[in-house]
Design an enzyme around this catalytic site. Structure first.
Site: not given
Ligand code: UD1
Length: 339
Positions: A58, A82, A151, A201, A233, A295
């Site tokens: 750790d 980490a 986070y 994600n 993104r 989001d």
């Molecule tokens: C997320 C985290 C962010 C982190 C990053 C690492 C949140 C709110 N934020 O960012 O703190 O630093 O991951 O990569 O979780 N989406 C879908 N369907 C899904 C998953 C996501 O439509 O099943 C969309 C989301 O609405 C967004 C995009 O895909 O528009 C990206 O989402 P995601 O990959 O989760 O990343 P972030 O939300 O940008």
């Protein structure tokens, strides 16, 4: 340079280890394996034709970090990746997130400074930027600590700590790297993202739909004020991101600094799904779901500062990332557990 990679068995850490070794540096991994695998470290060795030392422990414990220095030091630099990183979980377990994500920084700084490191790189996030009117985000865009989850707050809190610590250690180079959305995998297919449980994600979720272990992609909202209505993104290939760490270490200057690591080009949810369909040759079932709480419509950076000062820029496209992610996922359908 000899580099201690805290969190080096994780997704970004393993790719950074490869990049460091390929650039002629030495890497030692310190990781508690709480959300990562020793297999990743073995595979870093396979890719680079070396054996990468792995210290299991750790990084929030001074004694653990000190033992890593005793057994494998001295180190010129620490790269600190980490941390706990599940956004949703962090809202339920704030104390665990603050204790771990700040505690690791404290111990690594205390021991590292006492043992004479010259550079400290911190893995931060583009979610510290809070005002959409600033898009594309530059390093001087408004940041906030009043973010939607523990986070992201813990990342911004770390930056505040690091800036103060750098001020009283003027010979030390301290750098926060604000990552945008890391995606993709090493082109060998040996290392990649391996989330436990159902991925939160988008990219790992899409990859699991493509291999058939999840049924369909849920699109979280198609009524955003973006060209196709879905969220945009700044997806950065993890191999480019890893190269950014090497560039930051090789160009480190005394004092505190911050760099965005992203491509500067927004990609929508629908565009990412289409790119993955091209890469995998499979049609991906999808359905539109309500927006996900917390989001934003769009987030992407201006990477010009890293380009000018670190001589680094992302070169890989979303198609490259989907191809490499598909290669990793199809070779390792259950991630490192497939090994
Ligand atoms: C997320 C985290 C962010 C982190 C990053 C690492 C949140 C709110 N934020 O960012 O703190 O630093 O991951 O990569 O979780 N989406 C879908 N369907 C899904 C998953 C996501 O439509 O099943 C969309 C989301 O609405 C967004 C995009 O895909 O528009 C990206 O989402 P995601 O990959 O989760 O990343 P972030 O939300 O940008």
């Amino acid at each position: 340079m000899r580099v201690l990679l805290a969190g080096g068995a994780g997704y970004i850490g393993a790719h950074t280890a490869v990049a460091l070794i390929e650039a002629g540096h030495e890497a030692v991994v310190l990781d508690d394996l709480s959300n990562s695998s020793a297999v990743a470290v073995e595979r870093v060795g396979r890719i680079t034709g070396t054996t990468v030392p792995l210290v299991i422990g750790d990084a929030a414990e001074d004694a653990v970090v000190a033992a890593a220095f005793d057994d494998h030091g001295p180190f010129d630099a620490i790269v600190h990746l980490a941390a706990f990183k599940a956004v949703g979980e962090s809202t339920q377990k704030p104390l665990e997130y603050y204790a771990n994500n700040l505690g690791t920084t404290y111990a690594l700084l205390r021991v590292g400074i006492a043992r004479g490191i010259r550079s400290f790189l911190f893995s931060s996030t583009g979610t510290v930027y809070s005002d959409p009117a600033d898009l594309p985000f530059t390093e001087t865009s408004t940041t906030s600590i009043d973010l939607s989850n523990a986070y992201s707050k813990s990342k911004r809190m770390n930056e505040v700590v690091l800036e103060d610590v750098a001020r009283v250690n003027p010979a030390l180079s301290v750098t926060s790297l604000r990552y945008f959305n890391p995606v993709g995998a090493h082109p060998s297919g040996l290392i990649g993202e391996d989330p436990t449980g159902i991925p939160n994600n988008l990219m790992p979720y899409v990859a699991r739909v493509a291999v058939g272990s999840l049924e369909r992609v849920g699109i979280f909202g198609d009524d955003y004020d973006t060209p196709d209505g879905t969220g945009q993104r700044d997806y950065i290939h993890v191999v480019d991101l890893a190269a950014g760490h090497v560039a930051a270490l090789e160009n480190a200057q005394p004092g505190y600094d911050v760099f965005n690591l992203g491509t500067g080009s927004p990609v929508s949810v629908l565009e990412l799904i289409a790119a993955f369909e091209r890469a995998s040759g499979r049609e991906l079932p999808r359905e539109v779901l309500p927006r996900r709480a917390g989001d934003v419509a769009a987030t992407y950076c201006d990477p010009a500062k890293a380009q000018a000062e670190l001589h680094w820029q992302a070169t890989r496209t979303i198609d490259d990332a989907c191809r490499d992610s598909w290669n990793w996922q199809s070779q390792n359908p259950a991630g490192y557990a497939s090994a």
